[in-house]
Structure formats: structure tokens, C-alpha cells
Design a protein around this motif. Structure first.
Motif, PDB file in Angstrom:
ATOM      1  N   VAL A 147      -0.364 -18.735   1.238  1.00 26.68           N
ATOM      2  CA  VAL A 147      -0.435 -17.679   2.202  1.00 26.68           C
ATOM      3  C   VAL A 147      -0.556 -16.437   1.181  1.00 26.68           C
ATOM      4  O   VAL A 147      -1.476 -15.908   1.817  1.00 26.68           O
ATOM      5  CB  VAL A 147       1.103 -17.808   2.828  1.00 26.68           C
ATOM      6  N   ASP A 148      -0.028 -16.557   0.103  1.00 27.56           N
ATOM      7  CA  ASP A 148      -0.771 -15.281  -0.091  1.00 27.56           C
ATOM      8  C   ASP A 148      -1.838 -15.064  -1.445  1.00 27.56           C
ATOM      9  O   ASP A 148      -2.606 -13.888  -1.080  1.00 27.56           O
ATOM     10  CB  ASP A 148       0.376 -15.131  -1.648  1.00 27.56           C
ATOM     11  N   SER A 197       7.714 -25.170  -0.704  1.00 31.62           N
ATOM     12  CA  SER A 197       7.718 -24.159   0.118  1.00 31.62           C
ATOM     13  C   SER A 197       7.425 -22.669  -0.502  1.00 31.62           C
ATOM     14  O   SER A 197       6.828 -22.321  -0.282  1.00 31.62           O
ATOM     15  CB  SER A 197       9.333 -23.135   0.593  1.00 31.62           C
ATOM     16  N   ARG A 198       7.186 -22.505  -2.302  1.00 33.17           N
ATOM     17  CA  ARG A 198       6.949 -21.755  -2.663  1.00 33.17           C
ATOM     18  C   ARG A 198       5.140 -21.601  -3.039  1.00 33.17           C
ATOM     19  O   ARG A 198       4.953 -21.360  -2.878  1.00 33.17           O
ATOM     20  CB  ARG A 198       7.910 -22.013  -4.300  1.00 33.17           C
ATOM     21  N   SER A 199       4.654 -23.726  -3.204  1.00 29.60           N
ATOM     22  CA  SER A 199       3.523 -23.651  -2.756  1.00 29.60           C
ATOM     23  C   SER A 199       3.200 -23.285  -1.805  1.00 29.60           C
ATOM     24  O   SER A 199       1.800 -23.065  -1.811  1.00 29.60           O
ATOM     25  CB  SER A 199       3.004 -25.230  -3.555  1.00 29.60           C
ATOM     26  N   LEU A 209      12.514   0.496  12.240  1.00 33.67           N
ATOM     27  CA  LEU A 209      12.547  -0.703   9.709  1.00 33.67           C
ATOM     28  C   LEU A 209      12.241   0.739   8.833  1.00 33.67           C
ATOM     29  O   LEU A 209      10.934   1.452   9.390  1.00 33.67           O
ATOM     30  CB  LEU A 209      10.920  -1.342  10.328  1.00 33.67           C
ATOM     31  N   ASP A 210      13.018   0.352   8.737  1.00 31.08           N
ATOM     32  CA  ASP A 210      13.413   2.096   7.619  1.00 31.08           C
ATOM     33  C   ASP A 210      12.650   0.912   6.425  1.00 31.08           C
ATOM     34  O   ASP A 210      13.523   0.179   6.149  1.00 31.08           O
ATOM     35  CB  ASP A 210      14.714   1.999   7.560  1.00 31.08           C
ATOM     36  N   GLY A 211      11.612   1.737   5.420  1.00 35.42           N
ATOM     37  CA  GLY A 211      10.947   0.963   4.236  1.00 35.42           C
ATOM     38  C   GLY A 211      10.150  -0.284   5.036  1.00 35.42           C
ATOM     39  O   GLY A 211       9.749  -0.374   5.949  1.00 35.42           O
ATOM     40  N   ARG A 212       9.400  -0.542   3.516  1.00 34.28           N
ATOM     41  CA  ARG A 212       8.753  -1.925   3.712  1.00 34.28           C
ATOM     42  C   ARG A 212       9.338  -3.286   3.030  1.00 34.28           C
ATOM     43  O   ARG A 212      10.287  -3.078   2.819  1.00 34.28           O
ATOM     44  CB  ARG A 212       6.993  -1.757   2.600  1.00 34.28           C
ATOM     45  N   LEU A 213       8.635  -3.827   4.281  1.00 36.52           N
ATOM     46  CA  LEU A 213       9.139  -5.449   3.928  1.00 36.52           C
ATOM     47  C   LEU A 213       8.184  -6.314   2.718  1.00 36.52           C
ATOM     48  O   LEU A 213       7.177  -5.213   3.080  1.00 36.52           O
ATOM     49  CB  LEU A 213       9.336  -5.889   4.955  1.00 36.52           C
ATOM     50  N   PRO A 214       9.081  -7.264   2.682  1.00 38.17           N
ATOM     51  CA  PRO A 214       7.865  -8.003   1.829  1.00 38.17           C
ATOM     52  C   PRO A 214       6.375  -7.853   2.356  1.00 38.17           C
ATOM     53  O   PRO A 214       6.958  -8.323   3.604  1.00 38.17           O
ATOM     54  CB  PRO A 214       8.731  -9.757   1.754  1.00 38.17           C
ATOM     55  N   ASP A 215       5.218  -8.671   1.343  1.00 41.38           N
ATOM     56  CA  ASP A 215       4.387  -8.385   2.360  1.00 41.38           C
ATOM     57  C   ASP A 215       3.821  -9.855   2.770  1.00 41.38           C
ATOM     58  O   ASP A 215       3.323  -8.749   4.200  1.00 41.38           O
ATOM     59  CB  ASP A 215       3.037  -8.461   0.696  1.00 41.38           C
ATOM     60  N   ALA A 216       3.886 -10.642   2.683  1.00 35.63           N
ATOM     61  CA  ALA A 216       3.852 -12.081   3.495  1.00 35.63           C
ATOM     62  C   ALA A 216       4.442 -11.677   5.086  1.00 35.63           C
ATOM     63  O   ALA A 216       4.096 -12.251   6.055  1.00 35.63           O
ATOM     64  CB  ALA A 216       4.531 -12.996   3.006  1.00 35.63           C
ATOM     65  N   VAL A 217       6.191 -11.174   4.913  1.00 33.87           N
ATOM     66  CA  VAL A 217       6.827 -10.931   5.968  1.00 33.87           C
ATOM     67  C   VAL A 217       5.885  -9.993   7.251  1.00 33.87           C
ATOM     68  O   VAL A 217       5.450 -10.636   8.119  1.00 33.87           O
ATOM     69  CB  VAL A 217       8.154 -10.533   6.068  1.00 33.87           C
ATOM     70  N   GLU A 218       5.489  -8.998   6.318  1.00 32.62           N
ATOM     71  CA  GLU A 218       4.713  -7.739   7.380  1.00 32.62           C
ATOM     72  C   GLU A 218       3.750  -8.038   8.074  1.00 32.62           C
ATOM     73  O   GLU A 218       3.148  -8.802   8.866  1.00 32.62           O
ATOM     74  CB  GLU A 218       4.543  -6.591   6.002  1.00 32.62           C
ATOM     75  N   VAL A 219       2.715  -8.780   6.986  1.00 24.32           N
ATOM     76  CA  VAL A 219       1.570  -9.720   7.693  1.00 24.32           C
ATOM     77  C   VAL A 219       1.984 -11.280   8.212  1.00 24.32           C
ATOM     78  O   VAL A 219       1.413 -10.493  10.305  1.00 24.32           O
ATOM     79  CB  VAL A 219       0.593 -10.210   5.997  1.00 24.32           C
ATOM     80  N   ALA A 220       2.859 -11.691   8.280  1.00 23.09           N
ATOM     81  CA  ALA A 220       3.258 -12.160   9.197  1.00 23.09           C
ATOM     82  C   ALA A 220       3.337 -12.519  10.774  1.00 23.09           C
ATOM     83  O   ALA A 220       2.653 -11.923  11.868  1.00 23.09           O
ATOM     84  CB  ALA A 220       4.504 -13.540   8.695  1.00 23.09           C
ATOM     85  N   ALA A 221       4.287 -10.960  10.745  1.00 21.47           N
ATOM     86  CA  ALA A 221       5.450  -9.937  11.711  1.00 21.47           C
ATOM     87  C   ALA A 221       4.025  -9.814  12.453  1.00 21.47           C
ATOM     88  O   ALA A 221       3.930  -9.719  13.686  1.00 21.47           O
ATOM     89  CB  ALA A 221       5.728  -9.680  11.115  1.00 21.47           C
ATOM     90  N   PHE A 237      -4.331 -16.955   0.721  1.00 20.30           N
ATOM     91  CA  PHE A 237      -5.065 -16.174   1.765  1.00 20.30           C
ATOM     92  C   PHE A 237      -5.156 -14.752   1.708  1.00 20.30           C
ATOM     93  O   PHE A 237      -5.751 -14.113   2.458  1.00 20.30           O
ATOM     94  CB  PHE A 237      -4.766 -16.759   2.674  1.00 20.30           C
ATOM     95  N   GLU A 238      -4.052 -14.433   1.846  1.00 19.96           N
ATOM     96  CA  GLU A 238      -3.685 -12.969   1.989  1.00 19.96           C
ATOM     97  C   GLU A 238      -4.491 -12.112   1.548  1.00 19.96           C
ATOM     98  O   GLU A 238      -5.506 -11.418   1.856  1.00 19.96           O
ATOM     99  CB  GLU A 238      -2.501 -12.792   2.134  1.00 19.96           C
ATOM    100  N   VAL A 239      -5.069 -12.784  -0.164  1.00 20.43           N
ATOM    101  CA  VAL A 239      -5.377 -12.105  -0.936  1.00 20.43           C
ATOM    102  C   VAL A 239      -6.997 -12.291  -0.638  1.00 20.43           C
ATOM    103  O   VAL A 239      -7.626 -11.283  -0.724  1.00 20.43           O
ATOM    104  CB  VAL A 239      -5.332 -12.242  -2.476  1.00 20.43           C
ATOM    105  N   GLU A 240      -7.502 -13.317  -0.366  1.00 19.47           N
ATOM    106  CA  GLU A 240      -9.065 -13.057  -0.169  1.00 19.47           C
ATOM    107  C   GLU A 240      -9.297 -12.461   1.147  1.00 19.47           C
ATOM    108  O   GLU A 240     -10.101 -12.270   1.487  1.00 19.47           O
ATOM    109  CB  GLU A 240      -8.654 -15.058   0.355  1.00 19.47           C
ATOM    110  N   ARG A 241      -8.332 -12.163   2.436  1.00 17.49           N
ATOM    111  CA  ARG A 241      -8.468 -11.743   3.751  1.00 17.49           C
ATOM    112  C   ARG A 241      -8.616 -10.275   3.253  1.00 17.49           C
ATOM    113  O   ARG A 241      -9.739  -9.649   3.632  1.00 17.49           O
ATOM    114  CB  ARG A 241      -7.221 -12.205   4.498  1.00 17.49           C
TER     115      ARG A 241
END
Lengths: 412, 213
Positions: free
Chosen positions: A217-218, A210-212, A315-327, A220-224
Motif C-alpha cells: 500500500v505504501d 499484513s506488513r508486506s 481530528l487534531d494533528g496528523r494521522l499515519p499517512d496510510a490511514v489518512e490516504v485510505a480515509a 502504491f502511495e509513493v508511486e501515486r
């Protein structure tokens, strides 16, 4: 059938089996097993004694520790040795320690089930198996030897008996090869059962997997983001400049002249292209998500939705990047589905973090009957959520309403 | 009108400068990033500032932050912000950053409509509020109960008001008389419980504040 291990070898034609290396390898395997077993007994007794004597001093703990960990060494030796009677290599059930050094290694090993299984194997091997190895090897060597040298040392029986017996040694050897190989095969199977990685050990592999996946996913996100930025700095800027140049050209032309009409049409095209490009870029990666976080991005997505959307975002404050993007993409996709299929007149999005999980609800008052089997929207959405270890639940009875509930662990 | 422009794309920057000069305005500085913008404003004391949202070095929202900082430092400085993406979030941050001077938030595409764009800049310089129709559309898209009581015509008028148009401009756009526009405005303000205010500037603020909830 290919012969993979000693047990398989027993099913070969006797002529081939007896001329193969399997009986000899089995014998070597069992001899080694007996020797390791006896060595283990001696070492364990010494270590335990050292531990008991020294336990007054703290150093004594090391003796006990070494006893526990002796299994790791024996296990490793066994896995290596097993290749004598089993062509299939046995993978290491241990995971790599998180950090280099003795302490992390110790902590890692002591927490693993595999370590304790190896200790169990070592104990069984020392208490039972090595004795049986010794008996089998002893019998297999002793019986033919006795018979072979019978004519020289046996004074009681006549040569009429001992010589023919001695001549039958090959036959005895041939017969002995079977129990030796059988026991070696059975023992290796037992060792394999105890020393092979189990699904519990593979937790480590799952975590790694799941780390890999998360890394992917990360990536892909960087690429996007890169694509978004390239489009913004490149095509979008040029189209704005083009539209502006056309606007300036129009100023020079008499209103209503054929040239002015053409330029106006060209400018309209540029404007439409810009609008399409903007939507495309929003789909690739919304800038406001990076800059302002999930609540702002969902607010803006709701603003773009054709159906009016009620928002209740806690939602107070920021969530991890991957979570925000997915959500974010879940909300966008869900609102697109609402607009396309539900015939709803209103929708609502609620979001909040409870118990370290982001809870996201998207409901509408439409006709329901949403089916994940049809269309890729819902399954694509579930894939996206699964990639960040989240879950999707859908309730959409015919006649509505539809509720999509998404939970994503966000570690806060 | 003395203008400072901040925009990192050279074609667009020079295009805006050329277009403003064409209409007889003076471009006192055209810069490519936020720190240079702050320096140019301090040096030239312009009548109005035009800035892009995303600029070097971070390519995030430096232009917007600079605009907000400029308005905080000098409440009388009118600022027009251009963005590739019109998002309510950015518009809200800009509108909340000051209450006296003119302010504008437009989609960058609007530059193409040269005359309209220059007109919007002039209105901002004159202390008016100019909001991109796209932002207004997004704001109106949010479900808000009192809006449901408006007639379609009143909604149209409301949208144009929120963009910062004067009664005259609204009348021209909808091809109706100014008296009719005034009647619609009176009616919709009453339906939304907003004070009947003659001052265009305060009125557009009230409408935007209402729409943003």
C-alpha cells in the motif's frame, strides 16, 4: 499413490516394501529416537541438578532456562531427523527474533507456544517414546539375531529345530519390518503433530503478511505521489503555458476574425483539458492531503461534491499517512456514490479518533438500498479499508437513509 | 506597476513576464523559488507580487508560505497567489494572513484569459481582494441555511461579490443595470445579516468571512 511417509509405505506391495529402504530407514529413525531420548534424560537430570545446586547463585537460573530451551534443540533435531521417514519437510514453527543477539532470541523463544510444545514433546519422548523405541528396536534386532545364531549357541534344542529356524530368519525379518515401520510412522506422525507450526504460531506469519501488504500500500502511495508530481511538473505546466500562448496570440488578432475564433476554440480546448487533468490528478493524489492532512482534504473534497455536505471533523494533528490516504479516498468514493446513486439532497461526514481508531461516518438522506454486490464502488472502498486493517459497515434500507461507518486503527 | 514574479516553470514564468510587459507593466524580477522571491521583494520593493504555490526545493506550498510571510512582514504589499489546485484550505490561509493590502488567489489556468488576468492583478495591486470563482463555487456548495433564502439571481451576485468584483463589473457580467445590482446586493446582505457597506473591499471580506463560516 506416491509414498510420502513410513505409514504410506506399509500399503505398498510386500515385495516392493521389503526391498525398499523404508524398513531400514524406520529402524534408523527409531534407533536414533531411543538414543536421543536417553541422552535427553541424562542432560535434563544434569541441567536440573546444576540448576538446583547453583540456584543459590543467580547463574543457576541458566540451568533451568537451558532445561526449558532443551526442547528447542530437540525439536530442531527431530524435524531434521524426521526426513528419514517422512519425505514432507516439517517447517520451523519459530519466528525470527526481532533483533540479533542472545537476549532478544531468549525473549522471543520463551514467549512462543512452539517452544513449550517442543518441551512437552521432549518430555514425552524422554519418558515414554524412547523406551518404546528401544523395545521395538530391541525386539526387531534381538529376535532375528537369536534365531539366526541359534544353531551355534543353543545346546539344549536339537539342530533339527534350530537350523530350520535359522533358515527362516529372512521370513522373521520380513515380518519384523512391519511393526518397526508402523511404529516409526506412528511416532513421526506424533512428532509432526507436536512440532509442526500451528495457526497460533502463524500469527507471526499473519503479522508478516499484513506488513508486506502495508508495504505494498505504501509503495502504491509513493508511486501515486510520483505520478501526481510528474503530471504537475510536466503536462499541467505545459498546458498552462499553451493556454497562455494562445491567450497572447488572441491579443494580436482582431476580435471576431476567423483566426481569432479558431484560437479561442483552441484555448477553450486547452482549458477543458487542464480542468480534466486537474480532476485526474486530484483522484491520483490530492496535494492538500499531504500538505495539510485529513481534515483539510476532506473539507476540500466536500467542497467539490455536487451534494451539499455537513462536516463535523474532530481530528487534531496528523494521522499515519496510510490511514489518512485510505480515509480520504473512502470519503471521496462515498460522496461520489451519494451523488451518483442516492438522489440525496444533503450528506454529512463526521470523523473522530476514539480508542486508537479513526471513526468515520458518511450519511445521506437519499433513497437507500445501496448494495455492495452491485457496482465496484463499495467493494473497492472496503478493499482499501481492509488494506489498513480497518472495517466497513453499511446500513442502507430501501427508502434510506444510508449510513456508511468506517473504522481504521490509527495507533494513537 | 512594478511586479515581482515567482514561478518555477520557465515557460510560464517568461510568459507571465511577457504578458505583463505587453500591458505596459514593469517586471523587476522573475525568480524560480521562494527564497529568491523573498530576496527580490526586499531588494526591489515592488507594487505587487505574483507567486506560484508549489516551488522548489520541497515542491510543497513554499510559494504560499512565502506570500503569507511577505504579508506578515509588510501589510501593505499586495500579493497574488497562483495555484494548480484551488483549495479552500489554501485560500483561507492566505486570506487570513493580512487585512489591509490587496490579496488574490487564482487558479493558474486563469493566466490564459490574458486581459482578465492582468485586470485581476491590477485590482490586487490597488488593494482589492480577488478570489477564484472555483473557490467561491466550493464555498457556496457548502450547505448553509441562510443561503437557501437567496434568489438564484442573488446567489449569482453573491458569487461575483465573493470573487472581488465591483458593482460595475457585476452589472457588466450579468448584463443588468448597476442600480439593479445595488438592489440585489442590499437585499442579499440583509438576508445574510451582513452590514450594508459601501466599501467594496470591506464588503468582499465580510461576504467571504460569512461564506467560510
Amino acid at each position: 499413490m506416491p509414498v510420502r511417509n513410513a505409514l504410506d509405505a506399509l500399503t505398498m506391495r510386500p515385495t516392493r516394501f521389503l526391498t525398499s529402504s523404508w524398513p531400514w530407514r524406520s529402524l534408523a529413525y527409531l534407533t536414533g529416537g531411543a538414543m536421543i531420548g536417553f541422552a535427553t534424560i541424562v542432560a535434563t537430570v544434569l541441567l536440573l541438578a546444576a540448576g538446583a545446586v547453583l540456584s543459590v547463585v543467580v547463574v543457576g537460573i541458566a540451568g533451568y532456562l537451558a532445561t526449558v530451551l532443551s526442547g528447542v534443540a530437540v525439536g530442531r533435531l527431530e524435524r531434521w531427523r524426521m526426513r528419514l521417514v517422512d519425505r514432507e519437510e516439517l517447517p520451523d514453527p519459530h519466528r525470527a527474533p526481532a533483533a540479533p543477539g542472545l537476549r532478544p532470541w531468549l525473549m522471543c523463544r520463551l514467549r512462543e507456544q512452539a517452544t513449550w510444545r517442543e518441551l512437552g514433546y521432549t518430555m514425552i519422548s524422554a519418558l515414554v517414546l524412547c523406551w518404546m523405541d528401544a523395545v521395538v528396536v530391541g525386539a526387531a534386532v534381538f529376535a532375528p539375531t537369536t534365531v539366526l545364531f541359534g544353531p551355534f549357541y543353543n545346546r539344549e534344542d536339537s539342530l533339527w529345530l534350530t537350523v530350520p529356524l535359522a533358515l527362516s530368519t529372512p521370513a522373521i525379518l520380513a515380518v519384523a519390518a512391519y511393526p518397526v515401520t508402523a511404529w516409526a510412522g506412528a511416532r513421526a506422525a506424533m512428532a509432526r503433530a507436536l512440532l509442526a507450526p500451528r495457526s497460533d504460531d502463524s500469527d507471526a506469519k499473519l503479522v508478516e503478511l499484513s506488513r508486506s501488504r502495508a508495504r505494498l500500500v505504501d509503495a502504491f502511495e509513493v508511486e501515486r505521489r510520483r505520478i501526481e508530481r510528474d503530471l504537475h511538473d510536466g503536462a499541467q505546466q505545459r498546458l498552462v503555458a499553451l493556454s497562455m500562448q494562445l491567450g497572447l496570440a488572441r491579443l494580436e488578432l482582431a476580435a471576431g476574425s476567423p483566426a481569432a475564433v479558431q484560437v479561442t476554440a483552441a484555448q477553450q480546448l486547452a482549458k477543458e483539458t487542464l480542468a480534466e487533468l486537474r480532476e485526474l490528478i486530484r483522484g491520483v493524489h490530492p496535494k492538500v492531503l499531504t500538505d495539510r492532512g485529513l481534515a483539510a482534504a476532506v473539507g476540500d473534497a466536500a467542497g467539490h461534491a455536487p451534494v451539499p455536505v455537513d462536516l463535523d471533523l474532530r481530528l487534531d494533528g496528523r494521522l499515519p499517512d496510510a490511514v489518512e490516504v485510505a480515509a480520504y479516498f473512502v470519503v471521496v468514493e462515498a460522496l461520489a456514490n451519494v451523488a451518483k446513486h442516492s438522489a440525496a439532497t444533503r450528506a454529512a461526514v463526521t470523523a473522530g479518533v476514539r480508542g486508537g481508531r479513526l471513526h468515520l461516518d458518511i450519511r445521506d438522506d437519499g433513497r437507500g438500498g445501496a448494495d455492495p454486490e452491485r457496482g465496484t464502488g463499495l467493494t473497492g472502498l472496503a478493499d482499501r479499508v481492509a488494506a489498513v486493517d480497518g472495517t466497513v459497515a453499511l446500513s442502507s434500507p430501501p427508502g434510506g437513509p444510508t449510513l456508511l461507518h468506517v473504522e481504521i486503527p490509527c495507533g494513537s | 506597476m512594478r511586479v515581482v514574479i515567482a514561478e518555477d516553470g520557465v515557460i510560464v514564468r517568461e510568459g507571465i513576464a511577457g504578458m505583463l510587459r505587453h500591458f505596459g507593466h514593469e517586471v523587476v524580477a522573475a525568480v524560480a523559488d521562494a527564497p529568491a522571491l523573498l530576496a527580490a521583494v526586499a531588494e526591489h520593493r515592488p507594487d505587487v507580487v505574483v507567486t506560484d504555490v508549489r516551488m522548489p526545493p520541497g515542491f510543497s506550498d513554499e510559494g504560499l508560505q512565502a506570500a503569507i510571510a511577505l504579508r506578515a512582514a509588510d501589510p501593505d504589499l499586495p500579493v497574488l497567489v497562483l495555484s494548480q489546485y484551488v483549495e479552500q484550505t489554501y485560500a483561507a490561509e492566505l486570506l487570513d494572513s493580512g487585512h489591509t493590502a490587496g490579496v488574490g488567489y487564482l487558479l493558474k489556468d486563469r493566466i490564459g484569459e490574458v486581459a482578465e488576468f492582468v485586470d485581476a492583478l491590477v485590482r490586487v495591486a490597488a488593494g482589492r481582494t480577488v478570489v477564484d470563482p472555483e473557490v467561491v463555487r466550493q464555498l457556496l456548495g457548502r450547505r448553509r441555511d441562510p443561503l437557501g433564502r437567496l434568489t438564484p439571481r442573488e446567489r449569482e451576485v453573491l458569487a461575483l461579490m465573493a470573487e472581488g468584483r465591483s458593482n460595475t463589473a457585476i452589472a457588466r457580467t450579468l448584463v443588468v443595470s448597476e442600480a439593479a445590482v445595488a438592489k440585489h446586493i442590499g437585499s442579499l446582505l440583509a438576508k445574510l445579516d451582513l452590514p450594508p457597506d459601501v466599501d467594496d473591499h470591506r464588503r468582499v471580506r465580510a461576504v467571504l468571512a460569512f461564506l467560510r463560516g
